[in-house]
Motif scaffolding. Structure first.
Motif, short mmCIF file in Angstrom:
data_model
loop_
_atom_site.label_atom_id
_atom_site.label_comp_id
_atom_site.label_asym_id
_atom_site.label_seq_id
_atom_site.Cartn_x
_atom_site.Cartn_y
_atom_site.Cartn_z
N ALA A 9 3.54 -2.06 9.39
CA ALA A 9 2.74 -2.28 8.18
C ALA A 9 1.97 -1.02 7.81
CB ALA A 9 1.79 -3.46 8.38
N ASN A 10 1.38 -0.37 8.80
CA ASN A 10 0.64 0.86 8.53
C ASN A 10 1.56 1.99 8.06
OD1 ASN A 10 -2.16 0.34 8.90
ND2 ASN A 10 -1.82 0.19 11.11
N ILE A 16 2.36 1.78 -0.49
CA ILE A 16 1.70 0.66 -1.17
C ILE A 16 0.40 1.13 -1.82
CG2 ILE A 16 0.49 -1.52 -0.74
CD1 ILE A 16 2.85 -2.24 1.12
N LYS A 17 -0.33 2.00 -1.15
CA LYS A 17 -1.58 2.51 -1.73
C LYS A 17 -1.32 3.27 -3.03
CE LYS A 17 -4.36 3.09 2.45
NZ LYS A 17 -5.03 4.09 3.31
N LEU A 18 -0.23 4.03 -3.09
CA LEU A 18 0.12 4.74 -4.33
C LEU A 18 0.37 3.75 -5.47
CD1 LEU A 18 2.47 7.57 -3.02
CD2 LEU A 18 0.15 7.83 -3.94
N LEU A 19 1.09 2.68 -5.16
CA LEU A 19 1.36 1.64 -6.16
C LEU A 19 0.07 0.93 -6.56
CD1 LEU A 19 4.63 0.28 -4.53
CD2 LEU A 19 4.48 1.47 -6.73
N ILE A 71 5.89 -3.84 -4.64
CA ILE A 71 5.16 -4.01 -3.38
C ILE A 71 5.78 -5.15 -2.58
CG2 ILE A 71 2.95 -4.74 -2.38
CD1 ILE A 71 1.59 -3.16 -4.70
N GLU A 72 6.07 -6.25 -3.25
CA GLU A 72 6.62 -7.41 -2.54
C GLU A 72 8.06 -7.17 -2.07
OE1 GLU A 72 5.65 -10.76 -5.10
OE2 GLU A 72 3.73 -10.97 -4.04
N SER A 73 8.75 -6.20 -2.69
CA SER A 73 10.11 -5.88 -2.23
C SER A 73 10.10 -5.25 -0.83
CB SER A 73 10.82 -4.96 -3.23
OG SER A 73 10.31 -3.64 -3.17
N GLN A 102 -6.95 -4.76 2.38
CA GLN A 102 -7.68 -4.85 1.12
C GLN A 102 -7.87 -3.45 0.56
OE1 GLN A 102 -11.48 -7.31 -0.11
NE2 GLN A 102 -12.06 -5.68 1.25
N GLU A 103 -7.78 -3.32 -0.75
CA GLU A 103 -7.96 -2.00 -1.37
C GLU A 103 -9.27 -1.39 -0.88
OE1 GLU A 103 -9.67 -1.56 -5.82
OE2 GLU A 103 -8.27 -3.21 -5.64
#
Length: 139
Positions: A9-10, A16-19, A71-73, A102-103
């Motif tokens: 995940a990390n 994911i953070k870019l998105l 993101i969900e992909s 969380q953001e």
């Protein structure tokens, strides 16, 4: 369904953070458009402006939804957009849990049972390694 380890995940979190950064920009645009739309409805009632703002709102929503789909992909689950919440399915002692981000957080530091939701978040240090599940939880 894909199950993540904390390490896995990390490892995808930077993407994911870019998105999420892109979504945050679109989210702000959306909020401004909604505010303008509401002001227009209360004020002048300029039909052309109202149509334009409706279009802006719909476009921003569509753009946000497309980014959420990306993101969900990855196998993650988006739980909220303000603040932005992402859960990563994982297994712990044979039970499905979510590794939670969380953001604003730097990395995956929390988890919760599926039934508990965000309010039940606990630090990942509380996940004790089980020899048969080492490759499943990454702890």
């Amino acid at each position: 369904m894909r199950y993540f380890t904390v390490k896995e995940a990390n490892s995808i979190l930077p993407q994911i953070k870019l998105l999420v950064d892109e979504i945050k920009e679109k989210r702000e645009k959306l909020y401004k458009s909604i505010d303008s739309y509401e002001e227009e409805l209360e004020g002048n009632n300029d039909e052309l402006e109202i149509m334009f703002l409706k279009t802006e709102i719909n476009e921003a929503n569509e753009e946000i939804n497309e980014l959420i789909e990306i993101i969900e992909s990855f196998g993650a689950v988006v739980k909220g957009i303000d603040p932005f919440l992402v859960d990563f399915p994982a297994l712990y002692k044979g039970e499905e849990i979510y590794l939670c981000w969380q953001e604003g957080e730097d990395k995956i530091e929390y988890w919760h049972k599926v039934s508990e939701g965000f309010a039940g978040r606990k630090h990942v240090s509380l996940l004790q390694e089980q020899p048969e599940e080492k490759n499943r939880t990454g702890i």
